[in-house]
Motif scaffolding. Structure first.
Motif, PDB file in Angstrom:
ATOM      1  N   VAL A  30      10.996  -4.619 -48.483  1.00  0.00           N
ATOM      2  CA  VAL A  30      10.818  -6.188 -46.898  1.00  0.00           C
ATOM      3  C   VAL A  30      10.439  -7.515 -47.828  1.00  0.00           C
ATOM      4  O   VAL A  30      11.076  -8.294 -47.573  1.00  0.00           O
ATOM      5  CB  VAL A  30      10.121  -5.847 -46.145  1.00  0.00           C
ATOM      6  CG1 VAL A  30       9.578  -7.029 -45.231  1.00  0.00           C
ATOM      7  CG2 VAL A  30       9.538  -4.846 -45.310  1.00  0.00           C
ATOM      8  N   LEU A  32      11.567  -8.262 -50.768  1.00  0.00           N
ATOM      9  CA  LEU A  32      12.446  -8.703 -51.314  1.00  0.00           C
ATOM     10  C   LEU A  32      13.841  -8.746 -50.374  1.00  0.00           C
ATOM     11  O   LEU A  32      14.472  -9.332 -50.713  1.00  0.00           O
ATOM     12  CB  LEU A  32      13.046  -6.634 -52.845  1.00  0.00           C
ATOM     13  CG  LEU A  32      14.574  -6.956 -53.029  1.00  0.00           C
ATOM     14  CD1 LEU A  32      13.770  -8.008 -54.697  1.00  0.00           C
ATOM     15  CD2 LEU A  32      15.392  -5.833 -53.593  1.00  0.00           C
ATOM     16  N   ALA A  33      13.889  -8.440 -49.478  1.00  0.00           N
ATOM     17  CA  ALA A  33      15.063  -8.290 -48.013  1.00  0.00           C
ATOM     18  C   ALA A  33      14.256  -9.957 -47.951  1.00  0.00           C
ATOM     19  O   ALA A  33      15.595 -10.691 -48.101  1.00  0.00           O
ATOM     20  CB  ALA A  33      14.515  -8.186 -47.047  1.00  0.00           C
ATOM     21  N   PHE A  36      15.844 -11.999 -50.583  1.00  0.00           N
ATOM     22  CA  PHE A  36      17.039 -11.824 -50.177  1.00  0.00           C
ATOM     23  C   PHE A  36      18.058 -12.817 -49.327  1.00  0.00           C
ATOM     24  O   PHE A  36      19.230 -13.387 -49.313  1.00  0.00           O
ATOM     25  CB  PHE A  36      18.017 -10.686 -50.268  1.00  0.00           C
ATOM     26  CG  PHE A  36      17.910  -9.948 -52.424  1.00  0.00           C
ATOM     27  CD1 PHE A  36      17.405 -10.785 -52.979  1.00  0.00           C
ATOM     28  CD2 PHE A  36      18.379  -8.632 -52.254  1.00  0.00           C
ATOM     29  CE1 PHE A  36      17.467 -10.373 -54.294  1.00  0.00           C
ATOM     30  CE2 PHE A  36      19.105  -8.302 -53.283  1.00  0.00           C
ATOM     31  CZ  PHE A  36      18.397  -8.955 -54.137  1.00  0.00           C
ATOM     32  N   LEU A  37      17.295 -12.717 -48.156  1.00  0.00           N
ATOM     33  CA  LEU A  37      18.292 -13.277 -46.524  1.00  0.00           C
ATOM     34  C   LEU A  37      17.820 -14.741 -46.942  1.00  0.00           C
ATOM     35  O   LEU A  37      18.110 -15.968 -46.675  1.00  0.00           O
ATOM     36  CB  LEU A  37      17.315 -12.493 -45.570  1.00  0.00           C
ATOM     37  CG  LEU A  37      17.681 -11.164 -45.939  1.00  0.00           C
ATOM     38  CD1 LEU A  37      17.451 -11.026 -44.272  1.00  0.00           C
ATOM     39  CD2 LEU A  37      19.679 -11.478 -45.125  1.00  0.00           C
ATOM     40  N   PRO A  39      17.434 -17.909 -48.599  1.00  0.00           N
ATOM     41  CA  PRO A  39      18.899 -18.775 -48.787  1.00  0.00           C
ATOM     42  C   PRO A  39      19.802 -19.002 -47.641  1.00  0.00           C
ATOM     43  O   PRO A  39      19.424 -20.283 -46.858  1.00  0.00           O
ATOM     44  CB  PRO A  39      19.774 -18.519 -50.012  1.00  0.00           C
ATOM     45  CG  PRO A  39      19.344 -17.811 -50.933  1.00  0.00           C
ATOM     46  CD  PRO A  39      17.997 -16.767 -50.549  1.00  0.00           C
ATOM     47  N   SER A  40      20.306 -17.820 -46.900  1.00  0.00           N
ATOM     48  CA  SER A  40      20.917 -17.873 -46.138  1.00  0.00           C
ATOM     49  C   SER A  40      19.871 -18.159 -44.314  1.00  0.00           C
ATOM     50  O   SER A  40      20.976 -19.156 -43.935  1.00  0.00           O
ATOM     51  CB  SER A  40      22.247 -16.710 -45.658  1.00  0.00           C
ATOM     52  OG  SER A  40      23.020 -16.051 -46.733  1.00  0.00           O
ATOM     53  N   VAL A  43      19.737 -21.768 -44.648  1.00  0.00           N
ATOM     54  CA  VAL A  43      21.107 -23.254 -44.423  1.00  0.00           C
ATOM     55  C   VAL A  43      21.388 -22.397 -43.057  1.00  0.00           C
ATOM     56  O   VAL A  43      21.537 -24.336 -42.468  1.00  0.00           O
ATOM     57  CB  VAL A  43      22.538 -22.777 -45.200  1.00  0.00           C
ATOM     58  CG1 VAL A  43      23.519 -23.401 -45.246  1.00  0.00           C
ATOM     59  CG2 VAL A  43      21.891 -22.384 -46.275  1.00  0.00           C
ATOM     60  N   PHE A  44      21.289 -21.749 -42.695  1.00  0.00           N
ATOM     61  CA  PHE A  44      21.707 -20.902 -41.041  1.00  0.00           C
ATOM     62  C   PHE A  44      20.590 -22.040 -40.409  1.00  0.00           C
ATOM     63  O   PHE A  44      21.426 -22.585 -39.235  1.00  0.00           O
ATOM     64  CB  PHE A  44      21.654 -19.635 -40.851  1.00  0.00           C
ATOM     65  CG  PHE A  44      22.683 -18.951 -40.814  1.00  0.00           C
ATOM     66  CD1 PHE A  44      24.181 -19.929 -41.493  1.00  0.00           C
ATOM     67  CD2 PHE A  44      22.585 -18.123 -41.806  1.00  0.00           C
ATOM     68  CE1 PHE A  44      25.098 -18.987 -41.846  1.00  0.00           C
ATOM     69  CE2 PHE A  44      24.241 -17.099 -41.932  1.00  0.00           C
ATOM     70  CZ  PHE A  44      24.949 -17.705 -42.048  1.00  0.00           C
ATOM     71  N   ILE A  46      18.724 -24.929 -40.877  1.00  0.00           N
ATOM     72  CA  ILE A  46      18.159 -26.127 -40.559  1.00  0.00           C
ATOM     73  C   ILE A  46      19.865 -27.023 -40.922  1.00  0.00           C
ATOM     74  O   ILE A  46      20.090 -27.847 -40.063  1.00  0.00           O
ATOM     75  CB  ILE A  46      18.575 -26.162 -42.543  1.00  0.00           C
ATOM     76  CG1 ILE A  46      17.110 -26.301 -42.520  1.00  0.00           C
ATOM     77  CG2 ILE A  46      18.293 -27.647 -42.940  1.00  0.00           C
ATOM     78  CD1 ILE A  46      16.662 -26.214 -43.778  1.00  0.00           C
ATOM     79  N   PHE A  47      21.231 -26.042 -40.746  1.00  0.00           N
ATOM     80  CA  PHE A  47      22.098 -26.792 -40.802  1.00  0.00           C
ATOM     81  C   PHE A  47      23.227 -26.239 -40.144  1.00  0.00           C
ATOM     82  O   PHE A  47      24.235 -26.365 -39.269  1.00  0.00           O
ATOM     83  CB  PHE A  47      23.090 -26.988 -42.099  1.00  0.00           C
ATOM     84  CG  PHE A  47      22.936 -27.804 -43.294  1.00  0.00           C
ATOM     85  CD1 PHE A  47      22.676 -29.432 -43.312  1.00  0.00           C
ATOM     86  CD2 PHE A  47      21.771 -26.700 -43.693  1.00  0.00           C
ATOM     87  CE1 PHE A  47      21.508 -29.934 -44.328  1.00  0.00           C
ATOM     88  CE2 PHE A  47      21.389 -27.835 -45.020  1.00  0.00           C
ATOM     89  CZ  PHE A  47      21.075 -29.071 -44.978  1.00  0.00           C
ATOM     90  N   PHE A  48      22.455 -24.780 -38.933  1.00  0.00           N
ATOM     91  CA  PHE A  48      23.655 -24.690 -37.411  1.00  0.00           C
ATOM     92  C   PHE A  48      22.585 -24.554 -36.391  1.00  0.00           C
ATOM     93  O   PHE A  48      23.319 -24.954 -36.182  1.00  0.00           O
ATOM     94  CB  PHE A  48      23.499 -23.293 -38.251  1.00  0.00           C
ATOM     95  CG  PHE A  48      25.267 -23.267 -39.138  1.00  0.00           C
ATOM     96  CD1 PHE A  48      25.112 -23.121 -40.258  1.00  0.00           C
ATOM     97  CD2 PHE A  48      26.406 -22.126 -38.470  1.00  0.00           C
ATOM     98  CE1 PHE A  48      25.821 -23.167 -41.305  1.00  0.00           C
ATOM     99  CE2 PHE A  48      27.692 -22.828 -39.512  1.00  0.00           C
ATOM    100  CZ  PHE A  48      26.947 -22.866 -40.982  1.00  0.00           C
ATOM    101  N   TYR A  49      21.499 -23.986 -36.383  1.00  0.00           N
ATOM    102  CA  TYR A  49      20.518 -23.948 -35.023  1.00  0.00           C
ATOM    103  C   TYR A  49      20.147 -25.287 -35.270  1.00  0.00           C
ATOM    104  O   TYR A  49      20.146 -25.552 -33.819  1.00  0.00           O
ATOM    105  CB  TYR A  49      19.871 -22.477 -35.119  1.00  0.00           C
ATOM    106  CG  TYR A  49      20.480 -20.777 -35.455  1.00  0.00           C
ATOM    107  CD1 TYR A  49      21.604 -20.804 -33.976  1.00  0.00           C
ATOM    108  CD2 TYR A  49      20.822 -20.380 -35.988  1.00  0.00           C
ATOM    109  CE1 TYR A  49      21.932 -19.929 -33.474  1.00  0.00           C
ATOM    110  CE2 TYR A  49      21.334 -19.610 -36.161  1.00  0.00           C
ATOM    111  CZ  TYR A  49      22.007 -18.622 -34.753  1.00  0.00           C
ATOM    112  OH  TYR A  49      22.529 -17.467 -35.142  1.00  0.00           O
ATOM    113  N   LEU A  50      19.645 -25.425 -35.972  1.00  0.00           N
ATOM    114  CA  LEU A  50      18.629 -27.014 -35.133  1.00  0.00           C
ATOM    115  C   LEU A  50      19.134 -27.841 -35.100  1.00  0.00           C
ATOM    116  O   LEU A  50      19.165 -28.587 -34.142  1.00  0.00           O
ATOM    117  CB  LEU A  50      17.582 -27.383 -36.438  1.00  0.00           C
ATOM    118  CG  LEU A  50      16.840 -28.410 -36.803  1.00  0.00           C
ATOM    119  CD1 LEU A  50      15.692 -28.115 -36.150  1.00  0.00           C
ATOM    120  CD2 LEU A  50      16.041 -28.754 -38.207  1.00  0.00           C
TER     121      LEU A  50
END
Lengths: 301, 423
Positions: A30, A32-33, A36-37, A39-40, A43-44, A46-50
């Protein structure tokens, strides 16, 4: 005694274990996941949903003359979404899509069908047909700006500065630039059609045109659906063409939704409402496309 | 093209004993080529028109009645070897690469990377090096004559074409594969295009003029930096996320995956106003991080690479685990190498999209000194119509890097673009 209890408890554990193991995650995995998750997710988030959720809430605020904002509830949503600016923008966007998408489909099919054959040197023609991929929207827009320029351009008509034609002038670079993409996509579809199918049709005495309409096009309909979706998305997102060629003019006659949003980007209230409107339009269009076209599409399975 | 047409016709006639059916086939073949040629002209027409406009000074062009050919082209007084060491090196490298590519196309082998030993025969090396040397030497007099307008240009041009054609014939001729007459015709077609292109793109003043006047070089470098950063970021974040979604077990997997894919419904156009406000708040106007970070992750990339990862057989995964290796080993030694084609395709479309970006840079770049290439093209458009040729020349020059990429990575680009269309 003790033995019995022990065995009973292990028996218990063995019964419960399969159920529990499904729910239990290894902490290391968990972690590690999450790593891995992250960075994406950042970005999603801060720059998409927010920004999107901010926009939805900003829609309640109307800019005042003093440069401030006041809460007007749903009034601004009602005013903008059911008012002239949004309606005009939507009509211009749809018109732009109607100029570019059917042309893209028809020309893409024409080029791909013409170049999908065993002839010597066909690679040269395929390279020529896909060459517009090398140009960006900005490049093709600058090219057409001067091709259509009434003074130095090649035509006598002045489409750019004529109200009824300005949007068409802005659509021309798109139509040209989409040729390469449409060609490449349809050709890939044609190449995936099994040769035996075409051979069978030929033996059944189908002429080349009937073969195209009755067999080839239905067989590649998933590809055509994909191309349609891509072209419609491009059409609704078109901005550089309008920014460079018409600047939205004359008299706002080529202001699409995206262009209006760009122009209102300092006005967080109205700009936000237009953005939410565009979101709804994008959503509806995507859903409609799949609902309507999906039924007519032939999927081999 | 014509040679191939002839070949086809001859083959048809020889193969088919019956004159009538072979005649019909010849007509059919000619018709197909005619259609292809007409379509090519239509597709290339805007490019031709722009080329004419770029080469002709606008006022002279209007005076001449806007003909369908360039007028009063300004030529430089130069040889191939003048104009600075870097630019000489660059243009020589381009010509060398072009001849190498043409010889590869003329060979029955696939690619330089995989079949270098088969392609690089003595004949072809002579054609590549000899073609480059001949072209560079013979173009000097052509430039001189163009600049002096002494009327000898046509003769010198055909001399250069003939010289280059000789070298190319040596490479194209291959006993059993291509006969001498066909090789000569192919070489002639190639040479005419090569010499004419080199003449127009090296000899005319407008290209260097547009390069110098509009800060095209800096803008190109900025666009390149931006595209590389965005592409690397998207590929890395997508691989990591896809790996987590396929090979790791964690809570809320489906919801998180849906949330990632749902960002496809929030394109930049929708979030633009909010994002501009955010960038302004962060003080990132005119900055590279402002250009790159909002695009550092891609739902499309996660989706495509996830599809690839799901195709890895469970056995491999188990075998790696039994060998005692962890996830990092599995990721770097197996998952990524096994999915190189998918990752390459995504890399290429991601780079192409980043390079072509317009709306976002246009929104957060406020000073011309921070322009990316695409918006520099817009800033170049001046009210002064006498500058029109320089502006369109800049647009054409700015398309060159992508054109080169398109030729070099054609397979990957096409596979990437059609990734969603065909399985």
């Amino acid at each position: 005694m003790t033995d019995l209890t022990v065995s009973a408890s292990t028996q218990d554990a063995a019964d419960v274990a399969p159920k529990r193991r499904r729910r239990r995650y290894r902490p290391g995995e968990v972690g590690l996941a999450a790593l891995f998750l992250l960075p994406s997710a950042l970005v999603f988030g801060i720059f998409f949903y927010l920004p999107f959720f901010k926009l939805v809430s900003w829609g309640r605020f109307e800019s005042t003359r003093g440069g401030g904002y006041r809460d007007v509830g749903m009034a601004q949503y009602r005013e903008v979404l059911f008012g002239e600016p949004f309606k005009d923008g939507l009509i211009h966007s749809i018109t732009f899509v109607l100029y570019t998408v059917p042309a893209g489909l028809v020309l893409g099919i024409l080029l791909a069908v013409a170049a999908h054959r065993q002839l010597k040197g066909i690679k040269v023609f395929q390279a020529i047909f896909s060459s517009t991929l090398a140009s960006s929207v900005a490049v093709s827009s600058v090219m057409f700006l001067f091709i259509l320029n009434p003074v130095v351009g090649l035509f006598k008509v002045d489409w750019i500065n004529e109200r009824g034609w300005s949007l068409f002038a802005a659509a021309l670079p798109s139509i040209w630039q989409n040729l390469g993409l449409a060609f490449v996509i349809v050709l890939a579809g044609l190449q995936a059609v099994p040769e035996e199918v075409m051979e069978a049709a030929r033996l059944d005495g189908y002429g080349s045109f009937r073969r195209l309409v009755r067999i080839t096009l239905p067989l590649i309909s998933p590809v055509l659906l994909f191309l349609t979706v891509v072209l419609v998305v491009f059409g609704f997102q078109a901005f550089a063409q309008i920014d460079i060629i018409t600047g939205g003019g004359p008299a706002g006659s080529s202001e699409t939704l995206v262009f209006k949003i760009f122009r209102e980007n300092q006005n967080y209230g109205a700009g936000a409402v237009l953005s939410v409107g565009l979101f709804v339009v994008t959503f509806v269009v995507t859903a409609l496309q799949f609902a309507i076209l999906d039924r007519r599409v032939h999927y081999d399975n | 093209m014509t040679t191939e047409l002839l070949d086809d016709v001859v083959e048809t006639v020889l193969a088919d004993g019956q004159v009538r059916s072979s005649l019909r086939r010849i007509v059919g073949v000619i018709g197909q080529y005619a259609l292809l040629c007409v379509l090519s002209v239509v597709v290339l027409a805007p490019l031709f028109m722009t080329l004419i406009q770029a080469l002709s000074p606008p006022l002279a062009y209007i005076d001449a009645g806007k003909p369908l050919h360039p007028v009063e082209v300004a030529w430089k007084d130069r040889t191939w070897f003048t104009g600075g060491a870097w630019s000489v090196l660059l243009r020589t490298a381009v010509i060398l690469a072009a001849f190498a590519w043409l010889q590869r196309v003329g060979s029955p082998h696939g690619s330089w990377l995989r079949h270098a030993r088969e392609i690089a025969t003595v004949r072809r090396l002579v054609a590549i090096v000899g073609g480059t040397v001949t072209l560079t030497v013979l173009l000097g007099p052509v430039f001189g004559s163009l600049h002096a307008a002494d009327g000898r240009t046509a003769g010198l041009f055909f001399l250069a074409v003939a010289g280059v054609a000789v070298t190319q014939t040596i490479g194209f001729h291959e006993p059993g594969h291509r006969s001498v007459p066909v090789a000569i015709l192919d070489a002639l077609a190639v040479s005419v295009v090569a010499v004419a292109a080199a003449m127009v793109f090296v000899g005319a003043t407008v290209w260097t003029q547009s390069w110098a006047s509009s800060g095209l070089g800096e803008a190109m470098l900025r666009s390149l930096t931006m595209s590389v950063l965005i592409t690397v970021a998207q590929v890395v974040t997508a691989i990591l996320a896809a790996y987590a979604f396929v090979f790791l077990d964690f809570p809320f997997k489906r919801i998180l995956f849906a949330a990632a894919l749902a960002t496809l419904l929030l394109p930049l156009e929708v979030t633009l106003v909010g994002n501009i406000a955010l960038i302004r708040q962060l003080g990132w106007i005119d900055s590279m991080q402002g250009l790159v970070l909002p695009f550092a992750a891609s739902a499309m990339g996660i989706f495509l690479i996830r599809q690839g990862f799901r195709g890895i057989p469970k056995d491999i995964q188990d075998a790696v685990r039994i060998d005692g290796h962890g996830h990092l080993t599995f990721l770097t030694r197996f998952a990524i190498p096994l999915n190189r084609p998918v990752i390459a395709s995504f890399t290429v479309i991601s780079a192409l999209a980043a390079w072509n970006q317009y709306l976002w840079p246009r929104s957060i770049i406020e000073t011309d000194a921070s322009n990316t290439l695409q918006i520099a093209l817009r800033s170049n458009i001046s009210e002064n119509i006498a500058q029109a040729n320089v502006t369109v020349a800049a647009a054409l020059v700015s398309a060159v890097p992508v054109a080169v990429m398109l030729v070099a990575f054609q397979r990957h680009i096409i596979r990437g673009l059609t990734a969603g269309a065909v399985k």
